[in-house]
Structure formats: C-alpha cells, structure tokens
Design a protein around this motif. Structure first.
Motif, short mmCIF file in Angstrom:
data_model
loop_
_atom_site.label_atom_id
_atom_site.label_comp_id
_atom_site.label_asym_id
_atom_site.label_seq_id
_atom_site.Cartn_x
_atom_site.Cartn_y
_atom_site.Cartn_z
N ARG A 80 -6.58 6.17 -8.23
CA ARG A 80 -6.40 7.86 -7.93
C ARG A 80 -6.14 8.30 -9.37
O ARG A 80 -6.85 8.85 -9.57
CB ARG A 80 -4.63 8.35 -7.13
N ASN A 81 -5.07 7.75 -10.38
CA ASN A 81 -5.32 8.12 -11.68
C ASN A 81 -6.58 8.09 -12.24
O ASN A 81 -6.66 9.65 -13.10
CB ASN A 81 -4.26 7.51 -12.44
N GLU A 82 -7.12 7.63 -11.84
CA GLU A 82 -8.63 7.98 -13.03
C GLU A 82 -9.36 9.67 -12.40
O GLU A 82 -9.35 10.43 -12.90
CB GLU A 82 -9.61 6.81 -13.17
N TYR A 83 -9.52 9.67 -11.05
CA TYR A 83 -9.59 10.95 -10.51
C TYR A 83 -8.50 12.14 -11.29
O TYR A 83 -9.28 13.16 -11.73
CB TYR A 83 -9.93 11.09 -8.96
N ALA A 115 -12.18 5.88 -19.34
CA ALA A 115 -13.01 5.26 -19.74
C ALA A 115 -14.02 5.58 -20.86
O ALA A 115 -14.79 4.73 -21.02
CB ALA A 115 -13.67 4.45 -18.91
N GLY A 116 -14.12 6.81 -20.96
CA GLY A 116 -15.53 7.46 -21.90
C GLY A 116 -16.94 6.99 -21.30
O GLY A 116 -17.47 6.82 -22.19
N VAL A 117 -16.79 7.39 -20.18
CA VAL A 117 -18.51 7.22 -19.47
C VAL A 117 -19.14 9.12 -18.90
O VAL A 117 -20.07 8.61 -19.11
CB VAL A 117 -17.81 6.76 -18.31
N CYS A 118 -17.98 9.33 -18.48
CA CYS A 118 -18.82 10.69 -18.60
C CYS A 118 -19.55 11.41 -19.27
O CYS A 118 -18.19 12.29 -20.01
CB CYS A 118 -17.46 11.17 -17.01
N LYS A 119 -19.94 11.64 -19.60
CA LYS A 119 -21.14 12.31 -20.02
C LYS A 119 -20.47 13.66 -21.22
O LYS A 119 -20.14 14.25 -22.01
CB LYS A 119 -22.18 12.43 -20.33
N GLU A 120 -20.10 14.43 -19.83
CA GLU A 120 -19.35 16.04 -20.15
C GLU A 120 -18.43 16.16 -20.93
O GLU A 120 -17.54 16.96 -20.72
CB GLU A 120 -19.98 16.56 -19.07
N LEU A 121 -17.25 15.22 -20.89
CA LEU A 121 -16.14 15.20 -20.97
C LEU A 121 -16.04 14.73 -22.38
O LEU A 121 -14.48 14.04 -22.79
CB LEU A 121 -15.39 14.26 -19.34
N ILE A 122 -16.75 13.76 -23.21
CA ILE A 122 -16.69 12.63 -23.84
C ILE A 122 -17.10 12.95 -25.00
O ILE A 122 -18.17 14.34 -24.93
CB ILE A 122 -17.25 11.29 -23.85
N THR A 123 -16.69 12.95 -26.57
CA THR A 123 -17.52 13.80 -27.54
C THR A 123 -17.34 11.94 -28.56
O THR A 123 -16.26 11.52 -28.46
CB THR A 123 -16.51 14.60 -28.29
N TYR A 124 -18.36 12.25 -29.31
CA TYR A 124 -18.68 10.93 -30.31
C TYR A 124 -17.97 12.08 -31.58
O TYR A 124 -18.83 12.69 -31.59
CB TYR A 124 -19.83 10.17 -30.16
N SER A 125 -17.61 10.53 -32.66
CA SER A 125 -17.41 10.96 -33.73
C SER A 125 -17.15 10.13 -34.54
O SER A 125 -16.65 8.82 -33.91
CB SER A 125 -15.98 12.20 -33.66
N ILE A 126 -17.08 10.27 -36.37
CA ILE A 126 -16.60 9.00 -37.05
C ILE A 126 -15.64 9.61 -37.97
O ILE A 126 -15.22 10.03 -38.28
CB ILE A 126 -18.47 8.87 -37.63
N PHE A 132 -16.64 16.35 -10.49
CA PHE A 132 -15.09 15.81 -11.01
C PHE A 132 -15.17 14.93 -12.44
O PHE A 132 -14.68 15.05 -13.05
CB PHE A 132 -14.81 14.84 -10.22
N SER A 133 -16.73 14.73 -12.02
CA SER A 133 -17.06 14.16 -13.58
C SER A 133 -17.54 15.38 -14.65
O SER A 133 -17.66 14.58 -16.11
CB SER A 133 -18.45 12.81 -13.47
N LYS A 134 -17.58 16.09 -14.09
CA LYS A 134 -18.08 17.39 -15.48
C LYS A 134 -17.03 17.72 -15.97
O LYS A 134 -16.90 19.12 -16.46
CB LYS A 134 -19.19 18.11 -15.22
N GLY A 135 -15.60 17.48 -15.35
CA GLY A 135 -14.59 18.05 -15.43
C GLY A 135 -13.96 19.60 -14.67
O GLY A 135 -13.25 20.00 -15.38
N LYS A 136 -15.08 19.63 -13.79
CA LYS A 136 -14.95 21.16 -12.97
C LYS A 136 -14.51 20.92 -11.59
O LYS A 136 -14.25 21.83 -10.95
CB LYS A 136 -16.45 21.55 -12.75
N LYS A 193 -6.90 17.11 -16.48
CA LYS A 193 -7.12 16.75 -18.11
C LYS A 193 -8.40 16.49 -18.78
O LYS A 193 -8.81 17.08 -19.86
CB LYS A 193 -6.11 15.64 -18.62
N ALA A 194 -9.43 16.82 -17.85
CA ALA A 194 -10.90 16.52 -17.95
C ALA A 194 -11.23 15.60 -19.21
O ALA A 194 -11.73 16.36 -20.31
CB ALA A 194 -11.79 18.38 -18.59
N ARG A 195 -10.39 14.60 -18.96
CA ARG A 195 -10.84 13.44 -20.37
C ARG A 195 -11.12 12.26 -18.79
O ARG A 195 -11.12 11.40 -18.03
CB ARG A 195 -9.36 13.17 -20.19
N CYS A 196 -12.48 11.53 -19.14
CA CYS A 196 -12.64 10.10 -18.68
C CYS A 196 -11.99 9.03 -19.33
O CYS A 196 -12.72 8.59 -20.61
CB CYS A 196 -14.33 10.30 -18.83
#
Lengths: 226, 616
Positions: free
Chosen positions: B539-542, B553-564, B495-499, B548-551
C-alpha cells in the motif's frame, strides 16, 4: 419439487426453476436488466446477484442462471448483495447515464453520484436483443463480436442483414435505448421528437452507435407507407 | 509400424526395444523445444550431425533431440549421456569441440557450467544447483524421450502404466488409486482429480462421455504445459487412456492454443503413432476399450482456458463462460458429461500408476501430494522450468534453485499464478507452496507461473500491466468483469501518472472486492487479485504515487525524470545511444539531459558504465 429457503422463508419450486423465479414467487424484488421471461437466462448484467450458502463458504451468484437446489439458503438483500448491487449500478451509471431504467434503478438504490470517469455509451451488452432475435424471432440477424472492451453487438460485417425482417424486437427489449427510439409516436419521444423527421440512427451510418440494427430504419419505412 | 493386438504384443514390443537399447554409447542430448530452438538449438543439432558424419563417428556418438529440459537461462545446452556431462550455452564452434571430446571420451573443462560461488566447473548436470534442488518426476522424461519417436517413450517405461491398469481390469480400482495418490488438478484451482474422475464414472454412459486435456496455457511468462506437450506428448495420451478406462469415456480432445505450433506438431505425430500402433482407436489391444483422441486448436482467447468457455469453443461457438452448475461433468460438450484436466495433471497419471499411489503420495505434503512444475522468470539468475515437491518454500525456489537476484538489487516480491494471481512480499518467502497457503496469502497456485520482482519493479505498474491484460482478455459477457477490469485499469493508470486521489484508492479497493464477488467465471473472480494483493502488501507504494507523485522504483514514466550526475566522464556513450537526441555535452565534460526531449526509455542508463544516470 425442490425445497429451499429464501431470506429464511421456506419455498417449494419445480425442478429446473431458477433462484430468481423462486424469489419472485415469494415476492422478493430482485432487479434485473438482462433477464426477460421467454428468453433464455444469460447472467450478464450481474444485478440479480444473491448470496447463497453459509459463511465462510457463502458466495454471490446471479439468481437468473442459478438453479434452485434442495436445502439451499438464499439471501436476496444481505449487506454483501446490496454493496455489490450498488457498485454494479454505479458502474452502469458511469457508462450509460441516459438510460431511464438505469437512472430509476440507481435512484431506487440510493445512488446519488458515480465516482468514475463519465462515459456516454448506449449499449450495456446485456444481450437481450441478440436473444430476442435468435430465440423469439428466429432470425439470428445480430450477434456479439470481439471480446473485452471491444465487445459489441451488430450484424455480420456491419452490413444490412438479409436475415433481418425489420421486426423491431431488438429495440423493443432494449433496456438502455427503448425510450429514446419511439418510432413515429410523437407523444412518447424522449429525444425531442426528431424521430419523425430524421431518426438519429439514420444520421449515423454505424449501427452499433445507436443500437438500431435495422436498415432502413423502421421509423422512415412506416412514414413512407403513411 | 505394425498394429499391436494384445497386451502381450505390447510387452513383446517393449522387450524387443529394450534388447536393442544401448545405454553405454555416448549420446548428445540436445533440448530443442520452442525456447531451445529460439536460442539456436537447431544449429547445434545440424553441426553435431554434420560433424559426426564427416568424421565417421556415427557408431560411437549418437544424437538425440528432445523437448525442453527447463534451464532456459543456459540454452542452448548439450547433455552428454551416459555420464550426464552438462555443457551450457553452446554454439557451433563449441559443438564441434564437444563432438570431438565425446568421441575421445574426454570432458571439456572450460565449457562446463561454473559454480556461481566458487567458479569451479561442475561436470554432471545433477550437481548443477539449478537441477540439484529439484524433484524432476515429469521433466526428467523430457531428457530421455525423443518426442517424435514413440519407441523412446516405450523403452523408458511408457505405456507400462496403461498395461498395468488394463491387466488389473477394474475401473473402480483405478479411480481409487488416483484418489489415494492425493493428486489435485494442476490447472490452478486444485480440485481433487480422483473425485472428478469418480463423478464422471458415475454419469450414465448413454451417448458417450468426453475427456479433455486443457492445453490452453495463456498466462504471460508460463510455459510448463508447452514443455510437457512438446517434449513428451505420449505421456498425455497414456494419461488420457487410463482416464478413459477408469471413467468409461469414449472420446478425448486435446484443446491446445494455436500459438504453440511445435506442441501441435509433436502431438499430431504422437497421435498418429498411437493410432498406428493400435494404442488408440477401437478395441485397444483387444481389451474392449475404445478411445480416440482428436486435437482442437484454440484461436487465441485467454478466457477459453476456463472450462465452460472451452466447451463452447470446442463446440465451435464463441468462447464465453456460462454459470455453473450444471458442471461440465454433468453437461459438457454437446450436453454430454465432460471431464477437463490440465496437461500437467494428465502427465501425472502414468507416473502414479508406475510408482503406485502410496509411493506417489509420499512426495509433497499432506493434502498436496506430488510435484509441481513452475516457470520461474523475472529478476532472478536462473530462469527456467522448475519441478519441485509441493510444500517447498518460496525461498528455496527463488534462492537455492533460482540463484537469487540478478545484480545487487534486493528481491522484493514474487508474483504467482499468472494474471489472476497475486504478489507475495519477500518477508513471506518462507511460505510453503501449496494450493491452500497461496490462496490464504491472497495469491494462487494458478497453472504455475512465478515472476520474481526486485526493487526496480513498481507494484502499481505490475497491477496496471496485469489489469491491462485482463481488460483485453475478459470475454465481456459479465458486466462487472468487462467494466470492472476497465475501470480498475483506468484508476491504476491514473495512479501511475500521479493523478490519483486517496478517495480513488478506496474506490479501487471497493470495486476490486465487488468484481471478485459478482463475476461469473474464474477469470473475473480472480481478476482483482493483482490489485488486492499489491494493496495488501505494498500500500505504501500506492500512497507514494498518490500523495507524493513519486514512483519509488523509478518505473512509472510520468513520474520520473532522468538526469546526469557528476560521475559523468563525458564518454558520449549515452549521447550516441539516445534516440530522442535529448542528451548534449562535449567530450570529457559532464553531459546534460533535456527533459523536454527525453522519452524516458532508459537506454542512457543501460549504456552508462560509471553509474552517472540518476532516475528520480
């Protein structure tokens, strides 16, 4: 004598009997993997769970380790028990799909698929071999090591045990592998008859891989004598 | 130290100590538990002693090193007695000034604790909001007692409870008192202590009985037992002595985890002192009571906190639980009747007999009497040990004592009860904290860990973290606990990898329920709690992770991208901090993150002063 009810039927058993013994006395089938008459109860496989007590305090316990109590109400096949048992079998099938015993049990419980990632392990860590070695063969040549997912069975430091007398008792009781390792009887092998020539346990030096803790392998010893 | 031969002797000893005691001399109380020492208390003690020596103040200013006082966020701190002036976050320089001020009878306003609302300095420790909301029945002794000195314990009322029990002389009365107090086991399950004692007292006293103090505190982020052991080891000894008198036990064992070296050291010292004084051993104070306590060190297995596993560990066997019944109170160590209570439970016993059971039962709510220590950690301003009466709401602990969220982010949930506990959402923070309400809410009291989580915490990640801990710490005996925790971790990891898939979510819930149902000991039965409680409230977060393969809280590394974003002023702070070399850009121009190289460590976000880093 202790009086209790199993699936509504009254039964009297001697003090110190387990729920499993009481249920089997009445003829109720309870599947087990880690239980064997003559070896101490261990309660590891959780297949033999039964439901005791009444709602809302009803709970599941392993029948092989739970002592019969006066007036206890036991259900050996309630929906909660069956649900739990099916999940245990599904987990077993996901880890050790090759075991004939596990396949048969799963089939008998109507499990047609397992939903986890398939693993191919051999050992289910039921501990029958450890207890056989300790309690019946008085050797204590093998034991458990480590915990959690790293738990395994073997000789100390994985070297040939001086306590081991090559009796083969460990393999005899093993529910997961006994049908693969067949000594030198070609009419019974499952693995294609190679046991006579190069038993799989010799190809791999690691004992815990094939659950044969004997060094050298009995199959070869018997052959040499022959 | 001369051995005490009778109750009379002990009282005379106490009288002598009280006669010598001087409550008016200024004393610098420096908490030096493990946490205090880690943050520099040793240096403070050294500086204070040196300064006092150098300036010849040893008559005017005393120093007392004690165990932890609980306010971790402000360590190392100094408390000046008798007026209880509180100096938080002290260092060597401020220590010199404090010694000087104390000698002059002055107060240093600039070093005092500042009120978070008004920024006004608060002088007395008792007026600091963190301490004000508490009821420090047990922890207050940590301030008064030097753990290495039995004298300071005795002059603060120590062993007086034992004396009153011995003078009363009726074991049945003792058990009744404990029952009347309504004390419930502080280890987590909340079994009535008096009832447990009664069961042990009823066992035939053939080959001896054991009392065990369970100090195998393994929950991540929980350290109340450590603080009590480090700061006030004699209270445990006194509690166990009273227990021995009430139940007829002959041997005591403190099972303490080897990761607590200071607790072991202080306890060993306390045991030696108690033996030397004749408070332990044969025929204690010539009353006919014989009781000895020994120390057993655990080898770092979480499961050994479970009582049947602990018994095996004490016997020198592999630490794995067995089915109860027979309960340890019937068949425990070496087959002898054994009673196991938690550190905090034992620490409550002397207090019950000093206050009287009726007075004790007035604190807390009906069926949940007394106080409980919680270790409040996580995303909250005032982290530390909090002792509150039972029945207080979570809100009061988090906001009144804990001071609320750290930044502007909203607090989302609180995790109670350690790895086997559950998460309670902020909407339910008016829940009273007692054994029964917490269990109803899908969590548990546990030994008292409380982890505050805000919107930057991902609940899937929390469940995954605890399951990772539990899959390593399961003893592996029960198939459903060993494989169940592994498989739950596997699913959560997916789940934390969006799979993950929705079918897997159902499978997770089904599996969690079965693991809860079928395992043998408390570890396995509560192991699914992190999953079940997060599924119940979040359950919503799950679903966000799965559909949506989206975290969020912005924690699960595989699901987030950093941008400026365009707030970037081109200061190059992030560029210099990035260990992966993923950030490029010229000075005073907007920088860019190369997602191929980015390892998502978040260091850029933490160094950016203009909030130019987006996480999505």
């Amino acid at each position: 004598m202790i009086n209790l009810f199993i699936n509504g039927l009254p039964v009297s058993v001697e003090e110190g009997s387990t729920l499993l013994e009481a249920a089997r006395f009445l003829g109720f089938p309870i599947p087990t993997l880690c239980h064997k008459d003559g070896l101490s109860p261990y309660g590891a496989c959780r297949l033999c769970v039964v439901e005791i007590g009444e709602e809302p305090k009803a709970k599941l316990v392993s029948s092989c380790t739970y002592p019969a109590e006066e007036g206890l109400k036991v259900r050996t096949a309630s929906s909660r028990v069956v649900r739990a048992r099916r999940m245990v079998l599904e987990l077993l099938l996901a880890s050790c799909p090759q075991s004939k015993i596990i396949q048969d049990l799963a089939s008998a419980h109507g499990i047609r698929q397992q939903r986890f990632k398939q693993e191919h392990e051999d050992c289910i860590l039921c501990g029958l071999c450890v207890r056989m070695c300790q309690e019946q063969m008085m050797a204590k040549a093998i034991g458990f090591r480590s915990r959690g997912e790293k738990r395994s069975i073997g000789t100390p430091f994985d070297i040939k045990s001086e306590e081991c007398r090559l009796c083969g008792g460990c393999m005899y009781v093993c529910p997961a592998c006994q049908l693969r390792c067949t000594y030198t009887e070609p009419e019974r092998p499952i693995c294609g008859g190679c046991a006579n020539l190069t038993p799989p346990c010799l190809e791999k030096r690691q004992f815990d891989d094939m659950m044969c803790f004997m060094d050298p392998c009995v199959a070869c010893e018997i052959q040499k004598e022959g | 130290m001369a051995s005490l031969n009778s109750i009379h002797h002990l009282k005379a000893f106490l009288g002598r100590l009280l006669g010598q005691r001087d409550l008016n001399t200024s004393t610098l109380v420096i908490p030096a538990g493990t946490c205090g020492r880690a943050s520099g208390a040793d240096l403070l003690i050294e500086t204070a002693r040196q300064e006092i020596l150098d300036r010849g103040l040893s008559e005017k200013v005393l120093v007392r090193t004690t165990g932890c006082h609980g306010f971790c966020e402000m360590e190392p701190s100094v408390l000046v007695e008798p007026d209880r002036t509180f100096y938080p976050k002290a260092d060597a320089d401020s220590m010199v000034r404090i010694v000087d001020a104390v000698a002059r009878g002055d107060v240093l306003e600039d070093l005092l604790f500042k009120s978070p609302e008004t920024a006004q300095p608060i002088r007395s420790a008792d007026d600091v909001p963190f301490f004000k909301g508490q009821n420090r029945t047990i922890l207050s002794h940590n301030e008064r007692v030097d753990p290495t000195s039995v004298e300071t314990y005795i002059e603060n009322g120590g062993y007086s409870a034992m004396v009153s029990v011995l003078e009363q002389g009726d074991p049945r009365w003792v058990v009744e008192e404990v029952k009347r107090s309504g004390l419930r086991g502080r280890g987590g399950a909340g079994f009535p202590t008096g009832l447990k004692w009664e069961l042990l007292a009823k066992q035939p006293n053939g080959n001896g009985k054991f009392l065990v103090c369970n100090a195998d505190e393994g929950d991540p982020g929980a350290y109340m037992d450590r603080s009590v052991l480090e700061g006030n080891p004699h209270s445990i000894i006194e509690g166990m002595l009273i227990g021995a008198f009430a139940t007829g036990a002959t041997e005591g064992i403190v099972y303490v985890r080897t990761e607590y070296p200071l607790a072991i050291l202080n306890l060993k010292m306390a045991l030696r002192q108690a033996y030397e004084l004749g408070l332990l051993g044969d025929n204690i104070l010539r009353t006919g009571l014989s009781f000895g306590i020994s120390l057993v060190k655990g080898a770092g297995a979480f499961v050994c906190g479970e009582e049947t596993a602990m018994i095996r560990s004490i016997e020198g066997k592999m630490g794995e639980p067995r089915q109860r019944p027979p309960f340890p109170v019937k068949r425990g160590i070496e087959g002898k009747p054994t009673l196991i209570n938690n550190v905090e439970t034992w620490a409550n016993i002397p207090i019950i007999f000093r206050m009287g059971s009726e007075e004790y039962a007035k604190t807390g709510t009906n069926g949940n009497s007394g106080t409980k220590i919680f270790s409040l950690v996580g995303k909250v301003k005032n982290t530390g040990l909090v002792e509150v009466p039972m029945g207080i709401t979570i809100k009061e602990i988090v906001y009144d004592i804990g001071g609320g969220p750290v930044g502007k982010v909203r607090i989302k949930a609180i995790q109670t009860g350690g790895p086997s506990g559950g998460c309670i959402p902020a909407e339910r923070f008016d829940l009273p904290i007692d054994y029964d309400s917490l269990t109803q809410a899908g969590s548990m009291m546990g030994s008292g860990g409380m982890i505050v989580m805000d919107e930057n915490t991902c609940m899937v990640d929390v469940a995954r973290y605890f399951m990772n801990f539990l899959k390593d710490e399961s003893c592996g005996k029960c198939f459903t606990c060993r494989k169940g925790t592994q498989r739950m971790f596997e699913l959560l990891d997916d789940f934390s990898k969006g799979k993950g898939t929705l079918a897997q979510l159902d499978l997770l819930e089904e599996l969690a329920q079965v693991v809860k149902d079928t395992t043998m000991c408390g570890l396995g039965q509560t192991a699914p709690n992190p999953v079940l409680s997060t599924l119940r409230y979040f359950r919503n977060e799950y679903l966000e992770h799965i559909e949506k393969a989206r975290c969020p809280a912005g924690v699960c590394k595989e699901l987030i991208t950093y941008s400026i974003n365009d707030k970037c002023v081109g200061c190059q702070a992030c560029l210099k901090a990035c260990a992966a070399g993923a950030i490029t850009g010229e000075k005073k121009r907007q920088h860019v993150i190369n997602p191929e190289l980015c390892i998502k460590c978040g260091v850029c976000k933490s160094v950016c002063k203009v909030e130019a880093i987006d996480v999505a």
